[in-house]
Design a protein around this motif. Structure first.
Motif, PDB file in Angstrom:
ATOM      1  N   PRO A 103      14.670  17.736  -0.104  1.00 34.83           N
ATOM      2  CA  PRO A 103      15.782  18.979   0.673  1.00 34.83           C
ATOM      3  C   PRO A 103      15.457  17.702   2.166  1.00 34.83           C
ATOM      4  O   PRO A 103      16.416  18.108   3.300  1.00 34.83           O
ATOM      5  N   ASN A 104      15.108  16.599   1.992  1.00 38.34           N
ATOM      6  CA  ASN A 104      15.280  15.580   3.030  1.00 38.34           C
ATOM      7  C   ASN A 104      16.448  14.825   2.374  1.00 38.34           C
ATOM      8  O   ASN A 104      17.227  13.967   3.369  1.00 38.34           O
ATOM      9  N   ASP A 105      16.898  15.204   1.383  1.00 39.89           N
ATOM     10  CA  ASP A 105      17.692  14.424   0.763  1.00 39.89           C
ATOM     11  C   ASP A 105      19.718  14.579   0.900  1.00 39.89           C
ATOM     12  O   ASP A 105      19.395  16.202   1.281  1.00 39.89           O
ATOM     13  N   LEU A 106      20.239  14.675   0.758  1.00 39.18           N
ATOM     14  CA  LEU A 106      22.465  15.129   0.756  1.00 39.18           C
ATOM     15  C   LEU A 106      22.618  14.517  -0.760  1.00 39.18           C
ATOM     16  O   LEU A 106      22.417  13.391  -1.324  1.00 39.18           O
ATOM     17  N   LEU A 107      23.299  15.797  -1.090  1.00 37.73           N
ATOM     18  CA  LEU A 107      24.350  15.379  -2.250  1.00 37.73           C
ATOM     19  C   LEU A 107      25.827  16.252  -1.629  1.00 37.73           C
ATOM     20  O   LEU A 107      26.208  17.252  -1.929  1.00 37.73           O
ATOM     21  N   LEU A 108      26.488  14.913  -2.709  1.00 37.81           N
ATOM     22  CA  LEU A 108      27.785  15.224  -2.391  1.00 37.81           C
ATOM     23  C   LEU A 108      28.653  15.033  -3.854  1.00 37.81           C
ATOM     24  O   LEU A 108      27.862  14.551  -4.759  1.00 37.81           O
ATOM     25  N   VAL A 109      29.062  16.503  -4.188  1.00 39.80           N
ATOM     26  CA  VAL A 109      29.874  16.632  -5.621  1.00 39.80           C
ATOM     27  C   VAL A 109      31.031  16.649  -5.742  1.00 39.80           C
ATOM     28  O   VAL A 109      31.762  17.874  -4.966  1.00 39.80           O
ATOM     29  N   ALA A 110      32.384  16.009  -5.985  1.00 42.66           N
ATOM     30  CA  ALA A 110      33.544  16.457  -6.004  1.00 42.66           C
ATOM     31  C   ALA A 110      34.195  16.205  -7.357  1.00 42.66           C
ATOM     32  O   ALA A 110      33.457  15.986  -8.748  1.00 42.66           O
ATOM     33  N   SER A 111      34.789  16.986  -7.387  1.00 35.47           N
ATOM     34  CA  SER A 111      35.240  17.671  -8.956  1.00 35.47           C
ATOM     35  C   SER A 111      36.670  18.342  -8.530  1.00 35.47           C
ATOM     36  O   SER A 111      37.191  18.536  -7.517  1.00 35.47           O
ATOM     37  N   LEU A 112      37.857  18.741  -9.770  1.00 29.41           N
ATOM     38  CA  LEU A 112      38.595  19.494  -9.183  1.00 29.41           C
ATOM     39  C   LEU A 112      38.653  20.847  -9.330  1.00 29.41           C
ATOM     40  O   LEU A 112      38.734  21.386  -8.586  1.00 29.41           O
ATOM     41  N   SER A 113      38.849  21.502 -10.405  1.00 27.69           N
ATOM     42  CA  SER A 113      37.932  22.963 -10.434  1.00 27.69           C
ATOM     43  C   SER A 113      37.204  23.673  -9.977  1.00 27.69           C
ATOM     44  O   SER A 113      36.322  24.616  -9.575  1.00 27.69           O
ATOM     45  N   GLY A 114      36.042  22.926  -9.964  1.00 34.05           N
ATOM     46  CA  GLY A 114      34.907  23.748  -9.686  1.00 34.05           C
ATOM     47  C   GLY A 114      33.623  23.928 -10.522  1.00 34.05           C
ATOM     48  O   GLY A 114      33.151  24.477 -10.910  1.00 34.05           O
ATOM     49  N   ASN A 115      34.528  23.374 -11.638  1.00 30.06           N
ATOM     50  CA  ASN A 115      33.712  24.195 -13.194  1.00 30.06           C
ATOM     51  C   ASN A 115      32.678  23.368 -13.597  1.00 30.06           C
ATOM     52  O   ASN A 115      32.768  22.371 -13.241  1.00 30.06           O
ATOM     53  N   MET A 116      31.651  24.504 -13.490  1.00 26.38           N
ATOM     54  CA  MET A 116      29.997  23.318 -13.626  1.00 26.38           C
ATOM     55  C   MET A 116      29.160  24.035 -15.106  1.00 26.38           C
ATOM     56  O   MET A 116      27.938  23.132 -15.458  1.00 26.38           O
TER      57      MET A 116
END
Length: 256
Positions: free
Chosen positions: A168-181
């Motif tokens: 929880p002390n970290d950060l995640l940035l996720v780049a996508s087009l559709s947001g499909n996972m």
């Protein structure tokens, strides 16, 4: 299927050497289409066996089949190339750019994201495709100017490993087009369960990635090609929203 679509399809199976080779070939298709595997290897400063392994990861039986594909790709590009600038219509891209800026300006969570960049122990970023990853690398380069290191997660394998240790002390940035996972669903959900702050960067739509993320950044893409999942402005506006995020962060730091 064109080369760009193949890269996106098999992106999670490609390592840094594969991406280096593919990047060179994709930018020099006309030059590479008639070259031997040894010649391509010299251009890329890798071994011929590396070239062969890369082509097999893209589902080809070997380099000979890949070279035949490159010739067809070169012909396809020639046929679809716009012969004159008078046929270029910038209105769609301009509309997407304006809408992306509007979406960014209306975002109420930007200061919280900026603060996370300053406070997080580690910052990770994952792009769901080849193009998204390239945009994140440029964003990472910009952040280095201010001594902030963005850890680019190169593939799904590394994302799975990180999902088990991220805190929880970290950060995640996720780049996508559709947001499909579909391919990373379990990993993203595991990260969300661990209460890790997450920022999604997707097209403006209701999507699963945006739903799971704590903060959402959006960009506009019109006339999406249903086959390749790309259009002329998809990476333009993704790059734009990341540039806006960087500029906003810099101004935030200066005023702090």
């Amino acid at each position: 299927m064109n080369l760009e679509a193949l890269i996106n399809k098999y992106y999670d199976q490609l390592n840094s050497n594969d991406l280096h080779v593919i990047s060179y070939i994709s930018q020099n298709i006309e030059l590479c289409k008639d070259k031997t595997v040894t010649e391509i290897a010299k251009y890329c400063n890798v071994s011929p066996s590396t070239i062969i392994r890369t082509t097999k990861k893209l589902s080809f039986d070997g380099y000979s089949e890949f070279r035949y594909f490159l010739k067809e790709e070169a012909d396809r590009i020639k046929e679809t190339k716009v012969p004159n600038n008078q046929y270029f219509n910038s209105s769609v891209i301009l509309k997407d750019v304006k809408e992306t800026i509007k979406l960014f300006e209306q975002d109420k969570s930007l200061e919280k994201i900026y603060q996370l960049f300053l406070e997080s122990n580690r910052i990770f970023a994952y792009g769901t495709g080849y193009g998204q990853n390239l945009m994140l690398k440029e964003f990472s380069r910009c952040l280095l100017n201010h001594n902030i290191y963005l850890n680019i997660i190169p593939s799904k394998t590394e994302l799975e490993l990180i999902s088990q240790t991220i805190t929880p002390n970290d950060l995640l940035l996720v780049a996508s087009l559709s947001g499909n996972m579909k391919s990373i669903d379990s990993m993203i959900k595991n990260i969300a369960v661990r209460q890790v702050p997450m920022v999604s960067v997707t097209v403006f739509s209701r999507n699963e990635l945006a739903y799971l993320a704590n903060y959402n950044l959006y960009y506009q893409v019109s006339n999406l090609n249903k086959v390749s999942q790309l259009n002329n402005s998809s990476f333009v506006t993704l790059n734009l929203v990341l540039s806006l995020l960087y500029e906003g962060f810099i101004n935030y730091v200066r005023e702090d």
